[in-house]
Design an enzyme around this catalytic site. Sequence first.
Site, PDB file in Angstrom:
ATOM      1  N   ASP A  22      79.139  35.764   4.766  1.00  0.00           N
ATOM      2  CA  ASP A  22      79.050  34.387   4.682  1.00  0.00           C
ATOM      3  C   ASP A  22      79.760  32.836   5.169  1.00  0.00           C
ATOM      4  O   ASP A  22      79.238  32.017   4.800  1.00  0.00           O
ATOM      5  CB  ASP A  22      80.559  34.088   3.432  1.00  0.00           C
ATOM      6  CG  ASP A  22      79.431  33.082   2.021  1.00  0.00           C
ATOM      7  OD1 ASP A  22      78.975  32.279   1.979  1.00  0.00           O
ATOM      8  OD2 ASP A  22      80.876  32.281   2.003  1.00  0.00           O
ATOM      9  N   HIS A  67      83.706  29.082 -11.266  1.00  0.00           N
ATOM     10  CA  HIS A  67      83.354  28.228  -9.699  1.00  0.00           C
ATOM     11  C   HIS A  67      82.412  27.031 -10.260  1.00  0.00           C
ATOM     12  O   HIS A  67      81.703  27.586 -11.175  1.00  0.00           O
ATOM     13  CB  HIS A  67      82.459  29.293  -8.845  1.00  0.00           C
ATOM     14  CG  HIS A  67      82.072  28.933  -7.489  1.00  0.00           C
ATOM     15  ND1 HIS A  67      82.678  28.496  -6.562  1.00  0.00           N
ATOM     16  CD2 HIS A  67      80.953  29.017  -7.300  1.00  0.00           C
ATOM     17  CE1 HIS A  67      81.867  28.054  -5.396  1.00  0.00           C
ATOM     18  NE2 HIS A  67      80.110  28.364  -6.142  1.00  0.00           N
ATOM     19  N   ARG A  73      72.901  28.202   7.778  1.00  0.00           N
ATOM     20  CA  ARG A  73      71.985  27.708   6.344  1.00  0.00           C
ATOM     21  C   ARG A  73      72.021  26.440   6.753  1.00  0.00           C
ATOM     22  O   ARG A  73      71.134  25.590   6.257  1.00  0.00           O
ATOM     23  CB  ARG A  73      72.173  28.278   5.574  1.00  0.00           C
ATOM     24  CG  ARG A  73      72.436  29.947   4.582  1.00  0.00           C
ATOM     25  CD  ARG A  73      72.601  30.629   4.344  1.00  0.00           C
ATOM     26  NE  ARG A  73      72.702  29.369   2.802  1.00  0.00           N
ATOM     27  CZ  ARG A  73      73.447  29.620   1.890  1.00  0.00           C
ATOM     28  NH1 ARG A  73      74.417  30.216   1.666  1.00  0.00           N
ATOM     29  NH2 ARG A  73      72.523  29.370   0.282  1.00  0.00           N
ATOM     30  N   SER A  87      76.721  34.066  -1.793  1.00  0.00           N
ATOM     31  CA  SER A  87      77.530  32.926  -1.207  1.00  0.00           C
ATOM     32  C   SER A  87      78.443  33.465  -2.197  1.00  0.00           C
ATOM     33  O   SER A  87      79.462  33.223  -2.164  1.00  0.00           O
ATOM     34  CB  SER A  87      76.834  32.319  -0.193  1.00  0.00           C
ATOM     35  OG  SER A  87      77.820  31.596   0.205  1.00  0.00           O
ATOM     36  N   LYS A 117      82.196  36.034  -2.612  1.00  0.00           N
ATOM     37  CA  LYS A 117      83.348  34.913  -2.765  1.00  0.00           C
ATOM     38  C   LYS A 117      84.220  35.294  -3.954  1.00  0.00           C
ATOM     39  O   LYS A 117      85.629  35.682  -4.050  1.00  0.00           O
ATOM     40  CB  LYS A 117      83.111  34.093  -1.870  1.00  0.00           C
ATOM     41  CG  LYS A 117      83.224  33.814  -0.273  1.00  0.00           C
ATOM     42  CD  LYS A 117      83.127  32.101  -0.501  1.00  0.00           C
ATOM     43  CE  LYS A 117      81.917  31.444  -0.762  1.00  0.00           C
ATOM     44  NZ  LYS A 117      81.371  30.406  -0.049  1.00  0.00           N
TER      45      LYS A 117
END
Length: 425
Positions: free
Chosen positions: A161, A82, A168, A183, A187
Site C-alpha cells: 500500500d 478510520h 496513485r 488501501s 491497513k
Amino acid sequence: MRAVDLIQKKRDGQELTSSEIEWLVEGYVSGTVPDYQMSAFAMAVYFKGMTTREISDLTMRMVHTGQEFDLSAIDGVKVDKHSTGGVGDKVTLILAPLVASFGVPVAKMSGRGLGHTGGTIDKLESIKGYQVERSQEDFIRQVQDIGVSVIGQSDQLVKADKLLYALRDVTATVDTIPLIASSVMSKKIAAGADAILLDVTVGEGAFMKTVDEARELAQTMVDLGKAVGRKTVAVITDMSQPLGRAIGNRLEILEALEILQGQGRQDITHFICELAQIMLGLANVNKTVEEVHQHLENGQALAKFEEMIQAQGGDLEDLYRPVNVAHVVDIPAQETGVISALPAMEFGLYAMRLGAGRTVKSDALDYETGIVFEKKVGDSVQKGEIVAKVYTNGKISPQLVTDFQKYVKINDSVQSLREIIEIIS
C-alpha cells in the site's frame, strides 16, 4: 505470467484470478513489476473497476506484504476507527480516550496529513515530547496498561500500500473505490483490531463528492471487514464545511481539550458521542449517547487522554499552553444574515497556505497556525461581527481578510447540516 497481459485483461474489463492478483502484488513489492506497469494497471482499474472478489483478493494480498499486528494479548474486544479524511478532523483525539474511558481497549494507528491540514499524528506531535513511533511490544503493553494508544503507522505495515499509494498520488488514480477500499482496509486488517468503525466523509471537502459514491465505498469496506471476521460498521458523514471550530494542528488540540472538558460546540460534541456509542456497541458495551456524554462532563475521558499523552512522553504543561503566533487576525462578516456555506476544501487550502498543511511530504508544518471559526453553518451573524480568527506567523495584509471573506456565504436562512447522514453495517 506477464504484467502486460494482466494490464490488458483489466483494460478490457475482464476479471483477474486470485493467483494473478497475488503475482502482480508480489511482483510489485519485490521490484520485478516496475512502477510504469503498476501505474498502467491502476489506471485500468480506475476506468474498469474490480469485482467484489477481486477487491477482497487485492486487499488480503496487500495485508500479507508487511507486518501484521497480533493484539490477542490484550483482553477484550479491541476497536479501531478510520476516517477517509476531511478538514478540521480532530475526532480521533477525543474519540479514542472517550471510548477507552468505558474500559474498551482502543489500539489505533493514524497517519500524517498531505494537503489541507495535518493528520492526527501531526496534531499529536504538536505536543512537546509526544512519541508517535512505538514498537509493537510497547504499543500492546500500553493498551494493556491504560486501554488506549494512538501511534504512527509502522513503515513495515502493508508495504504494497505504501508503494501503491505513492504511485496513485502522482498518476491521478487516488479517487477510485477499489483502490481506496483496499488501501484503507488492508491497513486496518493488518493493524489487528477486532472491530472497526469507518467514517466515510462526503461533500466538498472529501474524496467522495456524492452520497451514492460514499455509500458504495462504505459498503465495499464493510464487506471486506466482515469477510475476514472483523466486526465493521461505516458511517457516512458530512464534510461540506470544516469539522468543529478549528483548523490547524495546535488549534485542533486545544479544541479537542475543550470538547473533552464538555465545553465544545454542541454539534461536534454530539457527533463524537454518537460515534463513540457505535464503537462501544461493536465491543458489546451498550450505552446511550447521554451516558457517553457524561464521560465528557465528569472528566473521565479527559483523564484518559492525559494518561495517554503522559504514557507516550507528552508534556502535560505544554498540552495546555496557548497557541504561540505572531498575529491573530479577526475576520468580520460583510453582511447580516445566516451562515449558509463554509466550503471545507477552500478553508483547508487557506489553512495550508498559512503553514498548517503540506504541499509535498517534505514540507515542514507550522503547528501553531490555522483558523478558529466563531460561527458555523446555520448560525446567525450581524454585519461586522467576527466570523473567524486567523492565526498566522506570516505577513498581515488586507488580502488575508478578503481572501477569507469571499468563501463565507451568508443568506437570509439556511437548513442546518447533520453530521451523520447514514449508517451502514
